[in-house]
Design a protein around this motif. Structure first.
Motif, PDB file in Angstrom:
ATOM      1  N   GLN A 125      56.099  75.834  11.292  1.00 40.42           N
ATOM      2  CA  GLN A 125      55.740  74.970   9.753  1.00 40.42           C
ATOM      3  C   GLN A 125      54.196  75.651   9.157  1.00 40.42           C
ATOM      4  OE1 GLN A 125      57.917  71.996  10.794  1.00 40.42           O
ATOM      5  NE2 GLN A 125      59.884  73.311  10.326  1.00 40.42           N
ATOM      6  N   ASN A 126      53.617  74.778   9.787  1.00 43.78           N
ATOM      7  CA  ASN A 126      52.466  74.457   9.183  1.00 43.78           C
ATOM      8  C   ASN A 126      51.989  76.095   8.660  1.00 43.78           C
ATOM      9  OD1 ASN A 126      49.867  72.125   9.218  1.00 43.78           O
ATOM     10  ND2 ASN A 126      51.577  71.590  10.922  1.00 43.78           N
ATOM     11  N   LEU A 127      52.302  77.218   9.744  1.00 40.01           N
ATOM     12  CA  LEU A 127      51.488  78.304   9.389  1.00 40.01           C
ATOM     13  C   LEU A 127      52.408  79.549   7.786  1.00 40.01           C
ATOM     14  CD1 LEU A 127      49.606  78.669  11.216  1.00 40.01           C
ATOM     15  CD2 LEU A 127      50.800  80.791  12.320  1.00 40.01           C
ATOM     16  N   THR A 128      53.247  78.793   8.583  1.00 41.43           N
ATOM     17  CA  THR A 128      54.933  79.399   7.477  1.00 41.43           C
ATOM     18  C   THR A 128      54.868  78.444   5.733  1.00 41.43           C
ATOM     19  OG1 THR A 128      56.647  78.091   7.831  1.00 41.43           O
ATOM     20  CG2 THR A 128      56.053  80.125   8.328  1.00 41.43           C
ATOM     21  N   LEU A 129      54.676  77.560   5.362  1.00 37.98           N
ATOM     22  CA  LEU A 129      54.339  76.565   4.595  1.00 37.98           C
ATOM     23  C   LEU A 129      53.956  76.943   3.319  1.00 37.98           C
ATOM     24  CD1 LEU A 129      55.461  74.073   2.659  1.00 37.98           C
ATOM     25  CD2 LEU A 129      53.417  73.308   3.616  1.00 37.98           C
ATOM     26  N   ALA A 130      53.250  78.336   3.224  1.00 41.39           N
ATOM     27  CA  ALA A 130      51.962  78.537   1.963  1.00 41.39           C
ATOM     28  C   ALA A 130      52.214  79.828   1.596  1.00 41.39           C
ATOM     29  CB  ALA A 130      50.396  78.878   2.610  1.00 41.39           C
ATOM     30  N   PRO A 131      52.680  80.885   2.720  1.00 42.66           N
ATOM     31  CA  PRO A 131      53.662  81.517   2.143  1.00 42.66           C
ATOM     32  C   PRO A 131      54.761  81.484   1.425  1.00 42.66           C
ATOM     33  CG  PRO A 131      52.304  81.601   4.565  1.00 42.66           C
ATOM     34  CD  PRO A 131      52.287  80.810   4.206  1.00 42.66           C
ATOM     35  N   ARG A 132      55.153  81.013   1.693  1.00 38.78           N
ATOM     36  CA  ARG A 132      56.594  80.935   1.005  1.00 38.78           C
ATOM     37  C   ARG A 132      56.953  79.938  -0.109  1.00 38.78           C
ATOM     38  NH1 ARG A 132      60.981  77.794   5.130  1.00 38.78           N
ATOM     39  NH2 ARG A 132      62.443  78.299   3.259  1.00 38.78           N
ATOM     40  N   LYS A 133      55.823  78.367  -0.067  1.00 43.06           N
ATOM     41  CA  LYS A 133      55.220  77.992  -1.081  1.00 43.06           C
ATOM     42  C   LYS A 133      54.376  78.669  -2.715  1.00 43.06           C
ATOM     43  CE  LYS A 133      58.624  75.080  -0.022  1.00 43.06           C
ATOM     44  NZ  LYS A 133      59.743  74.728  -0.347  1.00 43.06           N
ATOM     45  N   VAL A 134      53.619  80.232  -2.556  1.00 44.21           N
ATOM     46  CA  VAL A 134      52.927  79.812  -2.810  1.00 44.21           C
ATOM     47  C   VAL A 134      53.182  81.069  -3.797  1.00 44.21           C
ATOM     48  CG1 VAL A 134      50.544  81.007  -3.053  1.00 44.21           C
ATOM     49  CG2 VAL A 134      51.016  78.621  -1.898  1.00 44.21           C
ATOM     50  N   ARG A 135      53.949  82.492  -2.470  1.00 40.61           N
ATOM     51  CA  ARG A 135      53.891  83.957  -2.559  1.00 40.61           C
ATOM     52  C   ARG A 135      55.635  83.780  -2.656  1.00 40.61           C
ATOM     53  NH1 ARG A 135      51.305  87.327   2.401  1.00 40.61           N
ATOM     54  NH2 ARG A 135      48.841  87.265   1.630  1.00 40.61           N
ATOM     55  N   GLY A 136      56.167  82.852  -2.102  1.00 43.53           N
ATOM     56  CA  GLY A 136      57.674  83.318  -1.839  1.00 43.53           C
ATOM     57  C   GLY A 136      58.270  83.675  -0.765  1.00 43.53           C
ATOM     58  N   GLU A 137      57.322  84.338   0.335  1.00 41.94           N
ATOM     59  CA  GLU A 137      57.742  85.047   1.497  1.00 41.94           C
ATOM     60  C   GLU A 137      59.336  84.824   1.816  1.00 41.94           C
ATOM     61  OE1 GLU A 137      54.760  85.847   3.716  1.00 41.94           O
ATOM     62  OE2 GLU A 137      56.283  86.880   5.304  1.00 41.94           O
ATOM     63  N   THR A 195      43.051  69.366   9.665  1.00 40.06           N
ATOM     64  CA  THR A 195      43.121  69.074   8.595  1.00 40.06           C
ATOM     65  C   THR A 195      45.186  69.837   8.804  1.00 40.06           C
ATOM     66  OG1 THR A 195      42.846  71.332   7.624  1.00 40.06           O
ATOM     67  CG2 THR A 195      41.512  69.778   7.029  1.00 40.06           C
ATOM     68  N   LEU A 196      45.745  70.137   9.674  1.00 36.35           N
ATOM     69  CA  LEU A 196      46.826  70.663  10.270  1.00 36.35           C
ATOM     70  C   LEU A 196      47.830  69.179   9.213  1.00 36.35           C
ATOM     71  CD1 LEU A 196      46.796  72.250  13.408  1.00 36.35           C
ATOM     72  CD2 LEU A 196      46.310  72.571  11.556  1.00 36.35           C
ATOM     73  N   PHE A 197      48.965  69.538   8.867  1.00 34.54           N
ATOM     74  CA  PHE A 197      49.966  68.621   8.513  1.00 34.54           C
ATOM     75  C   PHE A 197      50.437  68.107   9.764  1.00 34.54           C
ATOM     76  CE2 PHE A 197      49.687  71.865   5.094  1.00 34.54           C
ATOM     77  CZ  PHE A 197      48.444  71.075   3.686  1.00 34.54           C
ATOM     78  N   PRO A 198      50.351  66.684   9.896  1.00 28.65           N
ATOM     79  CA  PRO A 198      50.770  66.099  11.221  1.00 28.65           C
ATOM     80  C   PRO A 198      52.262  66.156  11.350  1.00 28.65           C
ATOM     81  CG  PRO A 198      49.886  65.050  10.221  1.00 28.65           C
ATOM     82  CD  PRO A 198      49.629  65.769   8.990  1.00 28.65           C
ATOM     83  N   HIS A 199      52.696  66.430  10.051  1.00 30.66           N
ATOM     84  CA  HIS A 199      54.924  65.884  10.256  1.00 30.66           C
ATOM     85  C   HIS A 199      55.334  67.185  10.218  1.00 30.66           C
ATOM     86  CE1 HIS A 199      53.552  67.003   6.037  1.00 30.66           C
ATOM     87  NE2 HIS A 199      55.093  67.449   5.730  1.00 30.66           N
ATOM     88  N   LEU A 200      54.365  67.981  10.373  1.00 34.16           N
ATOM     89  CA  LEU A 200      55.615  69.920  10.359  1.00 34.16           C
ATOM     90  C   LEU A 200      54.710  70.457  11.253  1.00 34.16           C
ATOM     91  CD1 LEU A 200      54.325  71.080   7.243  1.00 34.16           C
ATOM     92  CD2 LEU A 200      56.609  70.445   7.677  1.00 34.16           C
ATOM     93  N   THR A 201      55.425  71.126  11.734  1.00 33.35           N
ATOM     94  CA  THR A 201      55.266  71.970  13.569  1.00 33.35           C
ATOM     95  C   THR A 201      54.224  72.940  13.125  1.00 33.35           C
ATOM     96  OG1 THR A 201      57.072  73.307  13.224  1.00 33.35           O
ATOM     97  CG2 THR A 201      57.968  72.479  14.386  1.00 33.35           C
ATOM     98  N   ILE A 202      53.807  73.596  14.319  1.00 34.08           N
ATOM     99  CA  ILE A 202      52.858  74.927  14.084  1.00 34.08           C
ATOM    100  C   ILE A 202      53.429  75.709  13.306  1.00 34.08           C
ATOM    101  CG2 ILE A 202      51.060  76.481  15.058  1.00 34.08           C
ATOM    102  CD1 ILE A 202      50.834  73.092  15.882  1.00 34.08           C
TER     103      ILE A 202
END
Lengths: 222, 281, 221
Positions: free
Chosen positions: B135-147, B126-133
């Motif tokens: 970016q896959n890791l940082t997407l949720a922390p940044r969007k969910v927590r505003g990190e 379920t990794l997002f194929p259009h994002l780098t590894i």
């Protein structure tokens, strides 16, 4: 919008429209007959191992796929008589142009379908001792026809719509009859709307049929 | 056969909780992390998957759910993650109401604040194929927590380094092996500091030689005391990692207990049948 | 019978101007049409029944009728409805934009559908807000996946644009036909015109195949 529709003036033209629709349907059927049969042969030729066969056939396919249909039709009308010194009636000419156009598109559909025949099927055919010709007829063709069917039908309705182009070279198809009716009645909106609806009434159910086939396949392959 | 399994299980011991002297009921007496009560779930009127499932999990436990296909294991995990509607029943998490069925037509109520504390890794990639590894890791922390980007990337790189994947940070998922993809998926879930991890057959899509690297990562998380709920067909792995094994069939928990007991001395006929079938290959 | 293709060379400037009109019209309608197509594809999956209904009708009608009649309709009927003359350029742009909108909306619809449901599960498991799911996961992938098919839609548009010659717009086809009848050398002129169309369209269709393969590899999982 203050325009008021008036379809009464069109009644005089119903007969000619019907005649035109007949020509359109005939063109479509004849072109499809050529496209469905010749398309398969061309697909086999373009997959040939001999480049002397493959290259010209490939050029034929690509040329028809990469140029406007209208120039193909105009070209046939003006150039074939000069180049080959043959004078065919205009409907035959239209059928030839549309048929060859469809042949090129269908050949691609067949090629994709033939390539989708699993390798194991070929192996099984060889293991059963079928000759190459028998393998094509009994294994490849049925498989390819089945899997190419939705695209063949879609291309078939595509050609139905492309037949409207022959009006430009004065073949009296539905489009041509419609255009003359629009001119004589001074009612272009009603006439062109009616013509469009007729084309739509024929292609839409066929397009729905394709969707139905594809949906059933999806379910079956699950 | 069962004898050899017990040897395997003793090969490794975990520090988080000592499962051997804890009875299934004992775990319910302490602070329950998860409490599933009378869970019912159907996909259609005729297909009932969960039929009144009850389950309690204490903090620090590693629950392995085993059982026949269609027995409701994966559905249980999907419900736990808040991915499925339920018909009736409830789930509490650390004493808070988490998932409650709403009577009538209204949808299942999911406490989103609780859901954020749970991470999940799936069977399918379920990794997002259009994002780098990374970016896959940082997407949720940044969007969910505003990190901040810098902070999320630093934490992401640290995790990748720990999993031996630092060199792949800038790669795309299709450049990774199946085992690497699943390890990244685990890292992606860990970025949100979950209080509970759900693993749904995470190695079953992998080639056999890639299974071990993923299981080792999960083992290392277990050693650090991460509570987890695991659905797996790999009985060797189940026995090694579980603090408690739950045998789930027909939409209910048939039997639960420490791995030794379930694998070596199952009490229920259905558990025995299932294990016999699994080990008689 | 001998052919004198050299005679066509004398008209290369006119042909080039025709090609310029064809290419400009194609680019303009490709841009407007794909924007329309994208909005239409969203309308077709909208929860609002009316939007779904009207967008489906639009797409099916424009895909189910010949482009030539669409063009005639706008060319002959729009002036009557608007009560003022419109140029053939406007009629051509409106028709080809609506045509492109209809075919590209199907492209976008298919690419939106191609997002795997497992990825949406992962979005939920990661707690991504709905808006982030759309802007960061669904849309970028849908657009990337649409690129090869869009490009082949544009090739179709490029070919269909030859129809505007029928309403007197001076595109490549129109210029070619004019020269052909003026100098009475249809074989040479029409063949050259066909070759020009081919030379533009063929590399694009090859590019579609290459991009498709790259895209599939990139977005494979």
């Amino acid at each position: 919008m203050s325009y008021s529709f008036d379809f009464t003036g069109l009644e005089q033209g119903y007969d000619s429209l019907l005649e035109g629709l007949k020509v359109t349907v005939e063109l479509t059927l004849a072109a499809n007959l050529i496209g469905v049969t010749l398309g398969f042969v061309v697909a086999l030729l373009v997959m040939s191992r001999i480049s002397l066969i493959r290259t010209p056939v490939m050029l034929f396919i690509e040329f028809f796929r990469c140029t406007p249909a209208i120039i193909q039709i105009v070209w046939f009308f003006y150039c074939v008589p000069i180049m080959f010194d043959v004078y065919l009636d205009s409907v035959t000419m239209g059928v030839l142009a549309l048929g060859l156009n469809l042949t090129a598109f269908n050949a691609e559909a067949y090629r994709a379908a033939i390539q989708s025949v699993p390798k194991e099927q070929h192996d099984a055919g060889i293991a059963l001792g079928l000759s190459p010709f028998q393998r094509v007829i009994y294994i490849v063709l049925p498989h390819a026809l089945r899997s190419a069917l939705p695209v063949l039908i879609t291309n078939g309705i595509g050609i139905f719509q492309q037949t409207a182009l022959v009006a430009i070279v004065a073949i009296q198809d539905l489009m041509y009859q419609g255009k003359s009716l629009a001119t004589t009645t001074y009612r272009p909106i009603e006439t062109f709307t009616l013509i469009a609806v007729i084309y739509f009434a024929v292609s839409f159910p066929v397009a729905q049929l394709v969707q139905l086939i594809e949906r059933r396949r999806e379910v079956a392959s699950r | 056969m069962n004898k050899s399994m017990s040897n395997l299980s003793s090969a490794k011991s975990f520090s988080a909780t000592d499962s051997t002297n804890k009875s299934p009921t004992a775990s319910t007496s302490g602070q329950a992390l998860v409490k599933v009560s009378n869970l019912h779930k159907s996909y259609s009127p005729t297909i009932q998957v969960l039929k009144g499932l009850d389950l309690t999990m204490a903090a620090g436990e590693r629950l392995v759910v085993i059982g026949p296909s269609g027995g409701g294991k994966s559905t249980l995990l999907r419900v736990m993650m808040g991915l499925e509607q339920i018909d009736s029943g409830s789930i509490t998490f650390a004493g808070q109401p988490y998932i409650t069925a709403n009577d009538g037509k209204a949808k299942t109520k999911i406490n989103l604040a609780v859901r954020q504390q749970i991470g999940m890794v799936f069977q399918h990639y379920t990794l997002f194929p259009h994002l780098t590894i990374l970016q896959n890791l940082t997407l949720a922390p940044r969007k969910v927590r505003g990190e901040s980007k810098a902070s999320a990337e630093a934490r992401g790189m640290a995790l990748l380094t720990r999993f031996g994947l630092a060199a792949k940070a800038g790669a795309y998922p299709n450049q990774l092996s199946g085992g690497q993809k699943q390890r990244v998926a685990i890292a992606r879930a860990l970025m949100l500091d979950p209080k509970l991890m759900l693993f749904d057959e995470v190695t079953s899509a992998l080639d056999p030689e890639l299974v071990a690297e993923v299981e080792q990562v999960i083992m290392s998380l277990a050693e650090q005391g991460m509570p987890m709920m695991i659905v797996t067909h790999d009985m060797w792995f189940a026995k090694n990692i579980a603090s408690r094994v739950v045998f789930c069939a027909g939409g209910v928990v048939v039997e639960e207990g420490p791995p030794d007991q379930i694998f070596n001395a199952p009490k229920h006929e259905r558990t025995r049948e299932f294990l016999d079938r699994v080990f008689h290959i | 019978m001998t052919y004198d293709f050299a005679v066509v060379l004398g008209y290369w400037e006119a042909l080039l101007q025709g090609l310029e009109v064809t290419v400009e019209l194609t680019l303009l309608c490709a841009a407007l049409g794909s924007a329309l197509g994208f909005v239409t594809s969203l309308a077709r999956v909208s929860p609002v029944r009316f939007l779904r209904w009207i967008s489906t009708l639009y797409v099916e009608f424009f895909r189910g009728t010949p482009v030539l009649i669409q063009l005639f309709w706008f060319f002959f009927c729009l002036p009557i409805i608007l009560g003022s003359d419109i140029s053939n350029f406007i009629a051509a742009t409106v028709t080809l934009t609506l045509y492109t909108g209809a075919i590209t909306s199907e492209t976008f619809r298919a690419s939106l559908k191609s997002i795997r449901p497992e990825e949406i599960d992962a979005c939920i498991a990661l707690g991504l807000p709905r808006l982030t799911q759309i802007t960061n996961i669904v849309l970028p992938q849908a657009l990337l996946r649409a690129i090869p098919t869009l490009l082949s839609n544009f090739v179709s548009l490029f070919k269909e644009s030859a129809l505007v010659s029928a309403v007197g717009m001076a595109d490549l086809m129109f210029v070619g036909q004019n020269i052909s009848s003026n100098i009475a050398k249809p074989v040479e002129v029409l063949t050259v015109v066909a070759v020009i169309y081919f030379v533009v369209a063929f590399p694009l269709t090859r590019a579609v195949t290459v991009i498709e393969r790259k895209m599939l590899a990139k977005l494979a999982i």
